[in-house]
Design a protein around this motif. Structure first.
Motif, PDB file in Angstrom:
ATOM      1  N   ALA A  72      45.000  42.778  45.708  1.00 12.16           N
ATOM      2  CA  ALA A  72      45.859  43.350  44.729  1.00 12.16           C
ATOM      3  C   ALA A  72      47.144  42.140  44.574  1.00 12.16           C
ATOM      4  CB  ALA A  72      46.675  44.476  45.416  1.00 12.16           C
ATOM      5  N   GLU A  73      47.249  41.517  45.833  1.00 13.23           N
ATOM      6  CA  GLU A  73      48.582  40.467  45.616  1.00 13.23           C
ATOM      7  C   GLU A  73      48.314  39.381  44.561  1.00 13.23           C
ATOM      8  OE1 GLU A  73      45.561  38.370  48.557  1.00 13.23           O
ATOM      9  OE2 GLU A  73      46.295  40.461  47.854  1.00 13.23           O
ATOM     10  N   LEU A  74      46.825  39.304  43.917  1.00 11.38           N
ATOM     11  CA  LEU A  74      46.826  38.358  43.037  1.00 11.38           C
ATOM     12  C   LEU A  74      46.696  38.877  41.708  1.00 11.38           C
ATOM     13  CD1 LEU A  74      43.974  36.153  45.112  1.00 11.38           C
ATOM     14  CD2 LEU A  74      46.505  35.693  44.701  1.00 11.38           C
ATOM     15  N   GLY A  75      46.693  40.307  41.379  1.00 14.18           N
ATOM     16  CA  GLY A  75      46.894  40.769  40.223  1.00 14.18           C
ATOM     17  C   GLY A  75      46.267  42.052  40.198  1.00 14.18           C
ATOM     18  N   ASP A  76      46.580  43.121  39.440  1.00  9.82           N
ATOM     19  CA  ASP A  76      45.956  44.409  39.248  1.00  9.82           C
ATOM     20  C   ASP A  76      44.636  44.612  39.336  1.00  9.82           C
ATOM     21  OD1 ASP A  76      46.582  47.253  39.132  1.00  9.82           O
ATOM     22  OD2 ASP A  76      46.307  47.183  37.167  1.00  9.82           O
ATOM     23  N   GLY A  77      43.756  44.888  40.127  1.00 13.35           N
ATOM     24  CA  GLY A  77      42.495  45.266  40.235  1.00 13.35           C
ATOM     25  C   GLY A  77      41.638  44.230  40.508  1.00 13.35           C
ATOM     26  N   ILE A  78      42.113  42.890  40.983  1.00 11.89           N
ATOM     27  CA  ILE A  78      41.439  41.758  41.286  1.00 11.89           C
ATOM     28  C   ILE A  78      40.924  41.692  42.647  1.00 11.89           C
ATOM     29  CG2 ILE A  78      41.734  39.274  41.942  1.00 11.89           C
ATOM     30  CD1 ILE A  78      42.079  39.636  39.041  1.00 11.89           C
ATOM     31  N   ARG A  79      39.517  41.583  42.484  1.00 13.75           N
ATOM     32  CA  ARG A  79      38.746  41.321  43.818  1.00 13.75           C
ATOM     33  C   ARG A  79      38.180  40.072  43.949  1.00 13.75           C
ATOM     34  NH1 ARG A  79      38.302  46.854  45.357  1.00 13.75           N
ATOM     35  NH2 ARG A  79      36.631  46.237  46.927  1.00 13.75           N
ATOM     36  N   CYS A  80      37.673  39.828  45.125  1.00 13.28           N
ATOM     37  CA  CYS A  80      37.095  38.548  45.442  1.00 13.28           C
ATOM     38  C   CYS A  80      35.832  38.354  46.136  1.00 13.28           C
ATOM     39  CB  CYS A  80      38.164  37.643  46.152  1.00 13.28           C
ATOM     40  SG  CYS A  80      37.786  36.088  46.615  1.00 13.28           S
ATOM     41  N   LEU A  81      34.843  37.623  45.684  1.00 18.49           N
ATOM     42  CA  LEU A  81      33.628  37.504  46.572  1.00 18.49           C
ATOM     43  C   LEU A  81      33.594  35.977  46.450  1.00 18.49           C
ATOM     44  CD1 LEU A  81      30.913  38.925  47.333  1.00 18.49           C
ATOM     45  CD2 LEU A  81      29.985  37.938  45.286  1.00 18.49           C
ATOM     46  N   VAL A  82      33.226  35.447  47.937  1.00 24.59           N
ATOM     47  CA  VAL A  82      33.022  34.190  48.164  1.00 24.59           C
ATOM     48  C   VAL A  82      31.396  33.740  47.885  1.00 24.59           C
ATOM     49  CG1 VAL A  82      32.959  32.520  50.318  1.00 24.59           C
ATOM     50  CG2 VAL A  82      34.944  34.375  49.868  1.00 24.59           C
ATOM     51  N   HIS A  83      31.524  32.701  47.394  1.00 25.26           N
ATOM     52  CA  HIS A  83      30.129  31.803  47.077  1.00 25.26           C
ATOM     53  C   HIS A  83      30.403  30.501  47.706  1.00 25.26           C
ATOM     54  CE1 HIS A  83      26.654  30.294  45.605  1.00 25.26           C
ATOM     55  NE2 HIS A  83      27.159  29.619  44.709  1.00 25.26           N
TER      56      HIS A  83
END
Length: 97
Positions: free
Chosen positions: A55-66
């Motif tokens: 959330a600190e990177l934007g509304d609704g942002i999620r992160c998956l590592v590849h």
């Protein structure tokens, strides 16, 4: 299964990753690395909430590592939008905000 859409910036990120990978490691290695993104996108389509909320990177942002990259995306009713694909050494905050 959720639909996956890549933003124009995410498409540009993939093109940059391919160009760099081909130049540094050869086109075959770059192609294998890029296929891994397709596998990650398929995982997201099956399990849209598998990435960590950022959330600190934007509304609704999620992160998956590849591997050495982070896939930043939003999951909404109409599917998943891949917002950016950023190397782990780069400052994601500056690129997303």
């Amino acid at each position: 299964m959720a639909d996956i859409e890549l933003s124009p910036l995410a498409r540009a990120d993939l093109a940059e990753i391919d160009e760099y990978g081909a130049g540094q490691f050869g086109q075959d290695a770059s192609d294998r690395y890029l296929r891994g993104f397709n596998e990650a996108f398929a995982l997201l389509a099956r399990h849209p909430l598998s990435g960590a909320a950022r959330a600190e990177l934007g509304d609704g942002i999620r992160c998956l590592v590849h591997r050495k990259h982070r896939i930043f995306y939003r999951f909404e009713q109409n599917g998943i939008t891949i917002v950016r694909i950023i190397h782990h050494a780069r400052n994601a905050r500056n690129m997303l905000l």
